[in-house]
Design a protein around this motif. Sequence first.
Motif, PDB file in Angstrom:
ATOM      1  N   MET A  61     -14.339   9.950  12.118  1.00  0.00           N
ATOM      2  CA  MET A  61     -14.052  11.327  12.572  1.00  0.00           C
ATOM      3  C   MET A  61     -13.337  12.112  11.463  1.00  0.00           C
ATOM      4  O   MET A  61     -13.793  13.186  11.067  1.00  0.00           O
ATOM      5  N   ALA A  62     -12.257  11.546  10.941  1.00  0.00           N
ATOM      6  CA  ALA A  62     -11.507  12.219   9.871  1.00  0.00           C
ATOM      7  C   ALA A  62     -12.419  12.456   8.668  1.00  0.00           C
ATOM      8  O   ALA A  62     -12.380  13.510   8.036  1.00  0.00           O
ATOM      9  N   PHE A  71     -17.074  18.167   6.359  1.00  0.00           N
ATOM     10  CA  PHE A  71     -17.346  19.499   6.890  1.00  0.00           C
ATOM     11  C   PHE A  71     -16.516  20.552   6.144  1.00  0.00           C
ATOM     12  O   PHE A  71     -17.030  21.580   5.714  1.00  0.00           O
ATOM     13  N   ASN A  72     -15.213  20.227   5.960  1.00  0.00           N
ATOM     14  CA  ASN A  72     -14.331  21.166   5.252  1.00  0.00           C
ATOM     15  C   ASN A  72     -14.802  21.392   3.822  1.00  0.00           C
ATOM     16  O   ASN A  72     -14.780  22.508   3.320  1.00  0.00           O
ATOM     17  N   CYS A 108     -17.822  21.094   2.686  1.00  0.00           N
ATOM     18  CA  CYS A 108     -19.044  21.906   2.694  1.00  0.00           C
ATOM     19  C   CYS A 108     -18.713  23.372   2.932  1.00  0.00           C
ATOM     20  O   CYS A 108     -19.295  24.261   2.318  1.00  0.00           O
ATOM     21  N   ARG A 109     -17.754  23.593   3.823  1.00  0.00           N
ATOM     22  CA  ARG A 109     -17.392  24.974   4.145  1.00  0.00           C
ATOM     23  C   ARG A 109     -16.770  25.638   2.906  1.00  0.00           C
ATOM     24  O   ARG A 109     -17.134  26.755   2.552  1.00  0.00           O
ATOM     25  N   SER A 110     -15.848  24.914   2.233  1.00  0.00           N
ATOM     26  CA  SER A 110     -15.233  25.484   1.022  1.00  0.00           C
ATOM     27  C   SER A 110     -16.298  25.769  -0.018  1.00  0.00           C
ATOM     28  O   SER A 110     -16.287  26.806  -0.677  1.00  0.00           O
ATOM     29  N   PHE A 111     -17.213  24.838  -0.159  1.00  0.00           N
ATOM     30  CA  PHE A 111     -18.287  24.964  -1.139  1.00  0.00           C
ATOM     31  C   PHE A 111     -19.104  26.218  -0.859  1.00  0.00           C
ATOM     32  O   PHE A 111     -19.375  27.015  -1.757  1.00  0.00           O
ATOM     33  N   ALA A 112     -19.446  26.406   0.426  1.00  0.00           N
ATOM     34  CA  ALA A 112     -20.263  27.556   0.812  1.00  0.00           C
ATOM     35  C   ALA A 112     -19.520  28.869   0.547  1.00  0.00           C
ATOM     36  O   ALA A 112     -20.125  29.882   0.219  1.00  0.00           O
ATOM     37  N   ILE A 113     -18.199  28.822   0.673  1.00  0.00           N
ATOM     38  CA  ILE A 113     -17.419  30.046   0.434  1.00  0.00           C
ATOM     39  C   ILE A 113     -17.252  30.294  -1.058  1.00  0.00           C
ATOM     40  O   ILE A 113     -17.436  31.402  -1.543  1.00  0.00           O
ATOM     41  N   TYR A 114     -16.914  29.214  -1.809  1.00  0.00           N
ATOM     42  CA  TYR A 114     -16.552  29.416  -3.218  1.00  0.00           C
ATOM     43  C   TYR A 114     -17.748  29.505  -4.154  1.00  0.00           C
ATOM     44  O   TYR A 114     -17.671  30.169  -5.178  1.00  0.00           O
ATOM     45  N   LEU A 115     -18.845  28.853  -3.789  1.00  0.00           N
ATOM     46  CA  LEU A 115     -19.995  28.847  -4.700  1.00  0.00           C
ATOM     47  C   LEU A 115     -20.460  30.265  -5.058  1.00  0.00           C
ATOM     48  O   LEU A 115     -20.608  30.573  -6.248  1.00  0.00           O
ATOM     49  N   PRO A 116     -20.667  31.140  -4.056  1.00  0.00           N
ATOM     50  CA  PRO A 116     -21.093  32.503  -4.412  1.00  0.00           C
ATOM     51  C   PRO A 116     -20.066  33.212  -5.293  1.00  0.00           C
ATOM     52  O   PRO A 116     -20.436  33.977  -6.185  1.00  0.00           O
ATOM     53  N   ILE A 117     -18.781  32.934  -5.069  1.00  0.00           N
ATOM     54  CA  ILE A 117     -17.738  33.572  -5.894  1.00  0.00           C
ATOM     55  C   ILE A 117     -17.858  33.091  -7.342  1.00  0.00           C
ATOM     56  O   ILE A 117     -17.892  33.885  -8.269  1.00  0.00           O
TER      57      ILE A 117
END
Length: 226
Positions: free
Chosen positions: A1-2, A8-9, A11-20
């Motif tokens: 679970m952890a 998940f976290n 991937c989420r950071s990646f999705a946010i930072y990659l375009p930047i």
Amino acid sequence: MACGCSIFNFCRSFAIYLPIFLSIFYVLDKNILPKLYIFDPVKLQELSQQSIELYGGENGNTTLLFEDLTGRLQKEYGKKYVADLNHEEWVFNNAGGAMGSMVILHASISEYLIIFGTPLGTEGHTGIHMAEDFFTILTGEQRSVLPHQVEPMVFKAGDQNHMKRGDGNQYVLKGYALELAQGWIPSMLPFGFLDTFTSTLDWGNLWKTVYYTAKHMIGQMLVGKF
Ligand SMILES: *[C@@H]1O[C@H](CO)[C@@H](O)[C@H](O)[C@H]1NC(C)=O
């Protein structure tokens, strides 16, 4: 679970930072990098041709040709940007299956200017680089092909082979060239170093190559050239 959670976290950071990151890279690449260039490939070819005129050809003297050309480059661009030709600083370069010698005249984040070649002849892959490459033949000849070409492109003393960023060629070189690269120079370095680890094990030569590259790059930073 952890574990699932942290993936998940991530991937989420990646999705946010990659375009930047990509946007920053795009701006640096398109707007900043080209402004750092000081060398003009047309001028380099012109100066090379003048030195070839004096010291090239059958009865020429390659050492004097290199020295004359370095002098012309220094006169055009200033000793601040073009180092004296230091014969102690010649190193072997093994890359893409080819082997030659090189000496650095200028190295910075955005450009390098070197004399590269071999009087013996060598053949290999140019590598794929994030830089434009201008290869002005000083002595001898270079032949190169793209995969679909069944007739080689032939470059002789005074000719300039412009290999575009992202292109790779198979090439044969017997002689020397003045090579200008303009682009992301640090990204090109692994291609020049890695054969030491997988093939030559010439650690002394690797050390010298890294040392001189760093010396020239840091020297340029100190005079404000990146
Ligand atoms: C070329 O010139 C250098 C420097 O003057 C000299 O030492 C060398 O012997 C010359 N080489 C040839 C092949 O003439």
